[in-house]
Design a protein around this motif. Structure first.
Motif, PDB file in Angstrom:
ATOM      1  N   GLY A  54      -5.954   8.413 -12.044  1.00 34.66           N
ATOM      2  CA  GLY A  54      -4.919   7.395 -11.908  1.00 34.66           C
ATOM      3  C   GLY A  54      -4.459   7.228 -10.480  1.00 34.66           C
ATOM      4  O   GLY A  54      -4.291   6.099  -9.993  1.00 34.66           O
ATOM      5  N   GLU A  55      -4.250   8.332  -9.782  1.00 37.34           N
ATOM      6  CA  GLU A  55      -3.820   8.254  -8.383  1.00 37.34           C
ATOM      7  C   GLU A  55      -4.887   7.589  -7.533  1.00 37.34           C
ATOM      8  O   GLU A  55      -4.589   6.714  -6.706  1.00 37.34           O
ATOM      9  N   ALA A  56      -6.146   7.987  -7.717  1.00 30.63           N
ATOM     10  CA  ALA A  56      -7.230   7.392  -6.941  1.00 30.63           C
ATOM     11  C   ALA A  56      -7.354   5.903  -7.228  1.00 30.63           C
ATOM     12  O   ALA A  56      -7.606   5.097  -6.318  1.00 30.63           O
ATOM     13  N   THR A  57      -7.159   5.515  -8.487  1.00 33.67           N
ATOM     14  CA  THR A  57      -7.259   4.109  -8.857  1.00 33.67           C
ATOM     15  C   THR A  57      -6.126   3.297  -8.258  1.00 33.67           C
ATOM     16  O   THR A  57      -6.338   2.201  -7.715  1.00 33.67           O
ATOM     17  N   ALA A  58      -4.922   3.823  -8.340  1.00 31.76           N
ATOM     18  CA  ALA A  58      -3.782   3.125  -7.738  1.00 31.76           C
ATOM     19  C   ALA A  58      -3.983   2.943  -6.241  1.00 31.76           C
ATOM     20  O   ALA A  58      -3.713   1.868  -5.679  1.00 31.76           O
ATOM     21  N   GLN A  59      -4.460   3.977  -5.577  1.00 32.01           N
ATOM     22  CA  GLN A  59      -4.700   3.901  -4.140  1.00 32.01           C
ATOM     23  C   GLN A  59      -5.794   2.891  -3.813  1.00 32.01           C
ATOM     24  O   GLN A  59      -5.701   2.171  -2.810  1.00 32.01           O
ATOM     25  N   ARG A  60      -6.823   2.817  -4.649  1.00 30.02           N
ATOM     26  CA  ARG A  60      -7.913   1.863  -4.395  1.00 30.02           C
ATOM     27  C   ARG A  60      -7.406   0.424  -4.439  1.00 30.02           C
ATOM     28  O   ARG A  60      -7.775  -0.399  -3.579  1.00 30.02           O
ATOM     29  N   PHE A  61      -6.594   0.110  -5.417  1.00 30.99           N
ATOM     30  CA  PHE A  61      -6.050  -1.244  -5.512  1.00 30.99           C
ATOM     31  C   PHE A  61      -5.069  -1.521  -4.377  1.00 30.99           C
ATOM     32  O   PHE A  61      -5.061  -2.618  -3.808  1.00 30.99           O
ATOM     33  N   ALA A  62      -4.252  -0.527  -4.032  1.00 37.94           N
ATOM     34  CA  ALA A  62      -3.290  -0.715  -2.940  1.00 37.94           C
ATOM     35  C   ALA A  62      -4.011  -0.951  -1.620  1.00 37.94           C
ATOM     36  O   ALA A  62      -3.595  -1.804  -0.806  1.00 37.94           O
ATOM     37  N   GLN A  63      -5.085  -0.219  -1.387  1.00 40.96           N
ATOM     38  CA  GLN A  63      -5.847  -0.387  -0.152  1.00 40.96           C
ATOM     39  C   GLN A  63      -6.484  -1.765  -0.058  1.00 40.96           C
ATOM     40  O   GLN A  63      -6.734  -2.276   1.038  1.00 40.96           O
ATOM     41  N   ALA A  64      -6.726  -2.374  -1.215  1.00 44.44           N
ATOM     42  CA  ALA A  64      -7.304  -3.717  -1.239  1.00 44.44           C
ATOM     43  C   ALA A  64      -6.248  -4.798  -1.067  1.00 44.44           C
ATOM     44  O   ALA A  64      -6.578  -5.984  -1.067  1.00 44.44           O
TER      45      ALA A  64
END
Length: 247
Positions: free
Chosen positions: A14-24
């Motif tokens: 979940g943390e990695a996924t949230a960060q991936r979308f935020a980075q985009a």
């Protein structure tokens, strides 16, 4: 800029996924009962237990009211308890079902109402290869992950064509939950049963979620996607001696 909700985004997939979308460049909200790590960055945290349907509804409504839309909602929050079938307690089993299955249903149900009203949206969830075949020591967990795939198919049929729905079934992922339950020897045994020879990183699963939410995947709905390094491809997934499996 899309508005994205990820449940259970304070650690692991979940943390990695949230960060991936935020980075985009997306606006991301984490629904989790526990606070995020210091790496939480720009992701907003709302404290909520996904087993609390009213709390989930209130959080979803708040995000929709503040940002004007719900574009992508990822039901990722999950727990596991390592126990044999003769040792399962009612309390443990009910908590696993409340978080892993009813928590997904609650988040999707409340988000879907907004998505239908606005005419678009993507609902995603974290299932598991544990739901595809038997794995020892996680009977209740396995059952909830199998059920998530059934939810995805049903939501897709009812909400198409405007709302897309899918779930991702990871194989072994090196998350804090995995590390907490497995010794180094158990991790090595698991790796020996994976053709890729290793656990996935949470970031690899996050990349797949990001793809499914992209317009390039616009014809994808009602499906379960296995991301497991070949673990379920054949005989290498014979019952493990002591390791079992959890995602």
């Amino acid at each position: 800029m899309r508005t994205v909700i990820v449940s259970g985004a304070s650690s692991g997939i979940g943390e990695a996924t949230a960060q991936r979308f935020a980075q985009a460049g997306d606006r991301v909200v984490n629904l989790d009962v526990k606070p995020p790590s210091e790496a939480g960055g720009p992701v907003r945290w709302i404290q909520v237990d996904v087993a609390d349907w009213e709390g989930v509804r209130a959080a979803v409504d708040e995000v929709r009211a503040q940002y004007g839309a719900l574009d992508v909602v990822i039901a990722n929050a999950g727990i596991s308890v390592r126990h044999g079938v003769l040792d399962i307690t009612e309390a443990d089993a009910r908590r696993v079902v409340d978080v892993n299955l009813l928590g997904v249903l609650a988040l999707w149900r409340h988000a879907a109402a907004h998505m239908v009203a606005q005419g678009h949206g993507v609902l995603l969830a974290t299932a598991s290869v544990n739901g595809l075949r038997g794995y020892p020591f996680y009977a209740d967990y396995n059952a909830t992950k199998a059920a998530i795939a059934a939810l995805a198919r049903t939501f897709a049929l009812e909400l198409s064509p405007n709302v897309r729905v899918a779930c991702v079934s990871p194989g072994a992922v090196l998350t804090p939950m995995q590390r907490a339950e497995y010794t180094d020897e158990m991790l090595e045994e698991t790796n020996r049963n994976i053709p890729a020879g290793r656990h996935a990183s949470p970031q690899e699963i996050a990349e797949f979620f990001h793809f499914l939410a992209d317009p390039r995947a616009a014809f994808v709905t009602g499906q379960e996607f296995v991301v497991d390094g070949g673990e379920t491809a054949g005989a290498t997934t014979a019952v493990f001696g002591t390791a079992g499996a959890t995602r």
